[in-house]
Design an enzyme around this catalytic site. Structure first.
Site, short mmCIF file in Angstrom:
data_model
loop_
_atom_site.label_atom_id
_atom_site.label_comp_id
_atom_site.label_asym_id
_atom_site.label_seq_id
_atom_site.Cartn_x
_atom_site.Cartn_y
_atom_site.Cartn_z
N TYR A 178 0.84 -1.20 0.00
CA TYR A 178 0.00 0.00 0.00
C TYR A 178 0.88 1.26 0.00
O TYR A 178 2.07 1.19 0.31
CB TYR A 178 -0.92 -0.03 1.23
CG TYR A 178 -1.80 1.17 1.40
CD1 TYR A 178 -2.83 1.44 0.51
CD2 TYR A 178 -1.59 2.05 2.47
CE1 TYR A 178 -3.62 2.56 0.67
CE2 TYR A 178 -2.39 3.16 2.64
CZ TYR A 178 -3.41 3.42 1.73
OH TYR A 178 -4.20 4.52 1.88
N THR A 180 1.66 3.70 1.82
CA THR A 180 2.49 4.15 2.94
C THR A 180 3.43 3.06 3.47
O THR A 180 4.14 3.30 4.46
CB THR A 180 1.60 4.61 4.11
OG1 THR A 180 0.78 3.52 4.54
CG2 THR A 180 0.72 5.77 3.70
N LYS A 181 3.44 1.91 2.83
CA LYS A 181 4.24 0.81 3.36
C LYS A 181 5.73 0.97 3.04
O LYS A 181 6.12 1.77 2.19
CB LYS A 181 3.72 -0.53 2.82
CG LYS A 181 2.30 -0.85 3.29
CD LYS A 181 2.23 -0.99 4.79
CE LYS A 181 0.91 -1.52 5.30
NZ LYS A 181 -0.19 -0.55 5.25
N ASN A 182 6.56 0.17 3.70
CA ASN A 182 8.01 0.26 3.49
C ASN A 182 8.40 -0.05 2.05
O ASN A 182 9.41 0.44 1.55
CB ASN A 182 8.73 -0.71 4.43
CG ASN A 182 8.60 -0.30 5.88
OD1 ASN A 182 7.76 0.53 6.23
ND2 ASN A 182 9.42 -0.90 6.74
N LEU A 183 7.63 -0.88 1.38
CA LEU A 183 7.76 -1.17 -0.04
C LEU A 183 6.40 -0.85 -0.63
O LEU A 183 5.41 -1.51 -0.29
CB LEU A 183 8.12 -2.65 -0.24
CG LEU A 183 8.57 -3.14 -1.61
CD1 LEU A 183 9.86 -2.42 -2.02
CD2 LEU A 183 8.79 -4.65 -1.59
#
Length: 371
Positions: A178, A180-183
């Site tokens: 998603y 805002t995720k780290n990836l």
């Protein structure tokens, strides 16, 4: 100062990868998605990866492929995003919520054991904020009762606990990409597993139950396809995958910067008695930096920080208190006191690799001033 809650870390290489796909003849699930799946398998140490359009779909497809369905129960955390529970319902099963460890916010293995019934089929542990659950204890419980474990790793790609990484003591690990995720690719997810047959079943149910996707049908001599079972439409296309392939090469460097930011926050807050922070056990994926403030003042603090230009969020409210879960399953306040306390006192602060040190200082200053 204005400090956004989140800023993505996409760079020119990621954009160029997307442009390359847009200039190609194939936009849907194809060679770029396959490239990402291979690289992600190497990173996770799990041989089989299926890229999908969300972590929600990843959990739903995995439960379905494992045969979890009507009449079954799936145990998960009351302190999580709602999809950890609703994915079980999408598969036709009943979610059973349990309380969490008050120190970490992660699912309490003792509560899991106490919630098992003859209908229990699977456990969905949630690695909250980036800290892994006690997978060794959960694996022992699952083995004792013959249960599947499907990990919700939406917050935790890079984590490790007791020498165990996500997916290494479970049937499958489900990830989110998603925005805002780290990836991140905006919308996306994946399942990683050591079980090749499970991966094949997930791939099939995620694409209508068909035996071949478009790339395989049109490569070389045309090959007819069949439909073997009822499926869904959850595949990830090459456009979104193109945003991930180069990011994955930078993931460890991004984690290092997140860890620096985490330490900067920790030094800034020191031993102040006015806020608490979740305990970190092992190596956290450092997806979120969350503080717990006095519950009677949480919303006041949220709004005050926003007025000072600090972006904030709440990850998460205890889901058994959401209207749907109360109305559908009869949950009520008092059922899971640890999750309720965390949900009523949580504030997530800005936390991303592009944050500057002076922005962290400003956020800390404003939090301490308000509380």
């Amino acid at each position: 100062m204005k400090v956004e809650f989140y800023r993505h870390g996409l760079d020119e290489a990621d954009i160029a990868n997307v442009v390359k796909v847009l200039n190609s003849i194939f936009l849907s699930t194809g060679p770029v998605t396959a490239e990402f799946e291979g690289k992600f398998a190497a990173y996770t140490g799990l041989a089989n990866v299926v890229a999908l359009n969300s972590c929600t779909a990843a959990m739903h497809m995995t439960l379905t492929a494992l045969g979890v369905g009507p009449g079954d129960e799936v145990i998960t955390s009351a302190m999580t995003f709602l999809a950890s529970a609703t994915s079980a319902q999408h598969a036709g099963a009943t979610p059973v919520l349990v309380d969490v460890d008050p120190a970490t916010g992660c699912i309490d293995p003792g509560a899991v054991g106490a919630a098992i019934t003859p209908r229990t089929k699977a456990i969905i542990p949630v690695h909250l904020y980036g800290t892994m659950c006690d997978m060794t204890a959960l694996r022992a419980i699952a083995d004792k009762h013959g249960l599947f474990i499907v990990e919700d790793c939406a917050h935790c790609i890079e984590g490790e606990r007791d020498g165990v990484r996500p997916g290494h003591l479970s049937d499958a690990a489900c990830y989110s990409f998603y925005a805002t995720k780290n990836l991140a690719c905006g919308e996306g997810g994946a399942v990683a597993t050591r079980n090749e047959d499970l991966a094949k079943a997930i791939k099939m149910v995620s694409l209508h139950g068909m035996t071949r996707n478009a790339a395989s049908r049109y490569h070389g001599a045309y090959q007819h396809w069949d439909m073997l079972r009822l499926g869904w439409k959850c595949n990830l296309d090459d456009i979104h995958s193109a945003l991930l392939v180069s990011q994955l090469d930078r993931l460890d460097a991004s984690w290092t910067r997140r860890h620096e930011l985490y330490q900067h926050y920790e030094r800034g807050f020191g031993a102040t008695p006015h806020i608490q922070r979740p305990a970190v056990v092992g190596k956290s994926g450092h997806h979120l930096y969350t503080v717990w403030v006095a519950l009677e003042r949480r919303d006041e603090v949220l709004h005050s920080l926003q007025q000072q230009g600090v972006g904030v969020a709440v990850n998460f409210r205890a889901i058994h208190l959401l209207t749907y879960f109360r109305d559908t399953f009869g949950y009520k306040r008092g059922d899971f006191p640890n999750a309720e306390l965390i949900g009523d006192s949580t504030i997530s602060l800005p936390f991303y690799p592009k944050m500057r040190d002076e922005e962290v200082d400003y956020v800390v200053e404003q939090v301490l001033k308000v509380v």
